[in-house]
Write a protein that holds these residues in place. Structure first.
Motif, mmCIF file in Angstrom:
data_model
loop_
_atom_site.group_PDB
_atom_site.id
_atom_site.type_symbol
_atom_site.label_atom_id
_atom_site.label_comp_id
_atom_site.label_asym_id
_atom_site.label_seq_id
_atom_site.Cartn_x
_atom_site.Cartn_y
_atom_site.Cartn_z
ATOM 1 N N SER A 498 1.111 -1.085 0.009
ATOM 2 C CA SER A 498 -0.192 -0.056 0.036
ATOM 3 C C SER A 498 0.832 1.333 0.002
ATOM 4 O O SER A 498 0.442 2.125 -0.787
ATOM 5 N N LEU A 501 2.531 1.663 -3.571
ATOM 6 C CA LEU A 501 1.656 2.186 -4.584
ATOM 7 C C LEU A 501 1.325 3.582 -4.659
ATOM 8 O O LEU A 501 1.132 4.220 -5.596
ATOM 9 N N ARG A 502 1.445 4.176 -3.225
ATOM 10 C CA ARG A 502 1.322 5.616 -2.991
ATOM 11 C C ARG A 502 2.500 6.293 -4.080
ATOM 12 O O ARG A 502 1.988 7.377 -4.467
ATOM 13 N N ARG A 503 3.433 5.787 -4.026
ATOM 14 C CA ARG A 503 4.614 6.515 -4.980
ATOM 15 C C ARG A 503 4.770 6.396 -6.159
ATOM 16 O O ARG A 503 5.415 6.898 -6.871
ATOM 17 N N LEU A 504 3.632 5.439 -6.621
ATOM 18 C CA LEU A 504 3.636 5.194 -8.113
ATOM 19 C C LEU A 504 2.649 6.182 -8.730
ATOM 20 O O LEU A 504 2.440 6.214 -9.828
ATOM 21 N N GLU A 505 1.967 7.039 -7.777
ATOM 22 C CA GLU A 505 0.742 7.829 -8.486
ATOM 23 C C GLU A 505 1.465 8.864 -9.319
ATOM 24 O O GLU A 505 2.733 9.366 -9.024
ATOM 25 N N ASN A 506 0.990 9.067 -10.531
ATOM 26 C CA ASN A 506 1.362 10.230 -11.477
ATOM 27 C C ASN A 506 2.707 9.502 -12.128
ATOM 28 O O ASN A 506 3.280 10.395 -12.814
ATOM 29 N N ARG A 507 2.930 8.271 -12.148
ATOM 30 C CA ARG A 507 4.161 7.772 -12.837
ATOM 31 C C ARG A 507 3.792 6.734 -13.751
ATOM 32 O O ARG A 507 4.654 6.586 -14.661
ATOM 33 N N THR A 509 0.199 4.094 -15.398
ATOM 34 C CA THR A 509 -1.179 4.377 -15.430
ATOM 35 C C THR A 509 -2.108 3.594 -14.524
ATOM 36 O O THR A 509 -1.373 2.963 -13.393
ATOM 37 N N GLU A 510 -3.418 3.727 -14.228
ATOM 38 C CA GLU A 510 -4.350 3.485 -13.187
ATOM 39 C C GLU A 510 -4.388 1.838 -13.379
ATOM 40 O O GLU A 510 -4.202 1.235 -12.478
ATOM 41 N N ARG A 513 -0.977 0.444 -11.966
ATOM 42 C CA ARG A 513 -1.150 0.513 -10.615
ATOM 43 C C ARG A 513 -1.878 -0.519 -9.937
ATOM 44 O O ARG A 513 -1.813 -1.266 -9.082
ATOM 45 N N ASP A 514 -3.034 -0.859 -10.676
ATOM 46 C CA ASP A 514 -4.011 -1.710 -10.011
ATOM 47 C C ASP A 514 -3.364 -3.002 -10.158
ATOM 48 O O ASP A 514 -3.589 -4.061 -9.095
#
Length: 562
Positions: A498, A501-507, A509-510, A513-514
């Protein structure tokens, strides 16, 4: 607290009677002494207590077997019914009788009025810390045991209750689905329409039901079972198994304590240094006031480890928590830096009960049970990026001489100017030669390719042969590979799925990440001691292989388009 079945006193009476008979055998005619002794029968106190611990169970309305857990956190005390002052049979209301002739002296009787001049609650204050009156039974009161009572102290309490003339019998409470219930005495019986009235009456009498039965509708009646005659749960089982009965279900009354505490963590295991989210919830009834000492003494320090080996972070300051409204909710994360099994302490909650006059002067307390966590550590085979980082020594203090000040300023200026020119030249050279160097030859791409090949090789092998440490290395390589693609620095790729995954935001695609989150979550569950089923391990590796190929393909296409 383990079950404490009571022994009947009838056998003791038999032995004493037999000894008296043997002492007087010189003058009495010879006969079989045991032939004249009354049949041994347990007292109501012992009968109820033994039945309460004899693996109780019953059927619900769907015919499913329900097995409650016997709990000694609370005791249900049933008192002797007090005589009615208007009853003519009461000796206190009888007219004076004429004087009787003197009777020979009677042997002294044991005094059972130990402290009887005091109220029941005061006599047992050292054993109970809270009382809860039953709304539908005036002769029953529920008492909560002091926490931390030893088995010896509990046995002393049982002896005193058994010899207390006010007490008829006591029962432990039931725990079903995490909730406390008072042991039932009322059974809801649903008859089949073809069952005759005489058959119903005979069956209720055989079950030990007290007359009369209270009818709710045509074929549904409520019957009360005297626990001194038959265990209510036994009567419910007997009735439910009869052909003339649709269902026989005990009516359970939920026990709502004044304060309830829930402390839970998102996982029961983790790697060292991994944040473990936790949640503390305190619920209390109207008229209960939570003391500020609850937060002032709140301590989640695991037992047996030093202060610098754990860290507790709350999502909001404790000074801003409202203690006047239920529920009180605290969330945060716990980080432990030492491996092994650690025990989190019981969390005490201090409160006052203002519902009864004068009772709010006493501070009461209740604690949540302790929680255990299993912390694992991972030691890599090769140092790699896990070498110990030693800080560089500080630069020496520059000399400052009066005659050299101007020369030093000039030297600094020329040095800065030279660095700027060198940087400009290097940038121009890189711009001219950028398209002539293949992308695959860069150090970052070589490391990414190596990680990808290693992951694909592991994902295509036999899943059943993977050890726990291999899963840990597999998960760390996957995080490194995704971190290389997303441009995350190596020292920010740790933690649970968890947090990663927060560090993958804006890096990424959704959708990417899922898919990454699902794979990393299952790997974390394996490391936390919750192994996946065998049929789910191979699909996990298949999904990982598909994820790696998609990430590699997406990066290649984007590079070509660029």
């Amino acid at each position: 607290m383990s079950a404490c079945p009571r022994k009947s006193k009838a056998r003791k009476i038999q032995v004493l009677t037999l000894l008296l008979f043997l002492l007087q055998s010189g003058t009495a005619p010879a006969q079989d002494p045991l032939a004249t002794l009354p049949e041994s029968e347990p007292s109501c106190f012992d009968f109820v207590w033994d039945n309460a611990h004899d693996d109780p169970w019953f059927f619900d309305r769907q015919g499913q077997r329900v097995v409650p857990e016997v709990s000694h956190d609370w005791l249900v005390v049933t008192f002797e019914e007090k005589s009615d002052p208007s009853d003519p049979s009461d000796p206190s209301d009888q007219p004076d009788q004429p004087d009787q002739p003197d009777q020979p002296d009677q042997p002294d009787q044991p005094d059972r009025s130990d402290g009887a001049e005091k109220p029941f609650d005061e006599r047992y204050a050292e054993f109970f810390d809270y009382r809860l009156e039953s709304p539908d039974a005036t002769a029953q009161i529920l008492y909560r045991l002091q926490q931390g009572l030893t088995n010896q102290t509990f046995g002393t309490l049982m002896d005193r209750l058994e010899n207390d003339p006010e007490v008829r019998f006591i029962q432990p409470v039931w725990r079903i689905g995490g909730e406390l219930h008072r042991p039932p005495e009322i059974i809801e019986v649903v008859w089949k329409a073809v069952t005759l009235a005489e058959e119903r009456r005979q069956l209720l009498a055989a079950a030990g039901a007290m007359e009369p039965a209270e009818a709710e509708n045509g074929d549904t009646v409520l019957v009360r079972i005297d626990p001194c005659r038959r265990a209510p749960w036994r009567a419910a089982v007997m009735l439910a198994q009869d052909l003339g009965v649709v269902s026989a279900v005990p009516r359970l009354l939920k026990l709502e304590p004044p304060v309830a505490i829930l402390f839970k963590t998102d996982t029961y295991g983790a790697l060292t240094g991994t944040p473990i989210p936790f949640r503390l919830e305190i619920r209390f009834r109207k008229g209960i006031r939570i003391e500020s000492a609850t937060l002032a003494n709140l301590d989640l320090k695991p037992g047996g480890i030093f202060r610098n080996l754990y860290e507790v972070n709350y999502d909001r300051p404790l000074t801003g928590v409202d203690l006047s409204r239920s529920p009180i909710t605290l969330t945060g994360t716990l980080v432990i830096y030492t491996p092994g099994k650690v025990d989190l302490p019981a969390i005490p909650v201090y409160y006052r009960d203002s519902r009864d006059e004068g009772s709010d002067r006493r501070v009461l307390s209740v604690s949540a049970p302790s929680t255990s966590l299993q912390i694992a550590s991972l030691i890599p085979d090769t140092p790699g990026n896990y070498q110990l980082r030693v800080p560089s020594p500080p630069a020496p203090t520059p000399l400052s001489l009066p005659g050299l000040t101007g020369r030093l300023n000039t030297a600094r200026f020329m040095t800065v100017l030279g660095l700027l020119l060198l940087a400009s030249a290097g940038a121009g050279w890189l711009r001219l030669n950028r398209r002539q160097v293949p992308e695959e030859n860069g150090l970052e791409n070589l490391r990414r390719k190596e990680l990808r090949n290693r992951l694909l090789t592991r994902a295509r092998q036999d899943a059943g042969a993977m050890e726990l440490w291999e899963w840990a290395v597999f998960g760390m390589d996957l995080k490194d590979y995704v971190g290389e693609i997303a441009g995350i620095p190596p020292d920010e790729r740790g933690g649970s799925h968890s947090f990663f995954l927060r560090r993958l935001e804006n890096r990424l695609t959704e959708a990417e990440r899922d898919q990454i989150g699902l794979v990393l979550r299952d790997i974390d569950h394996l490391l936390a001691g919750a192994p996946l089923a065998a049929e789910r391990v191979q699909p996990l590796l298949d999904r990982t292989q598909d994820l790696i190929l998609k990430l590699a393909s997406g990066r290649t296409e984007s590079t070509r388009q660029g």
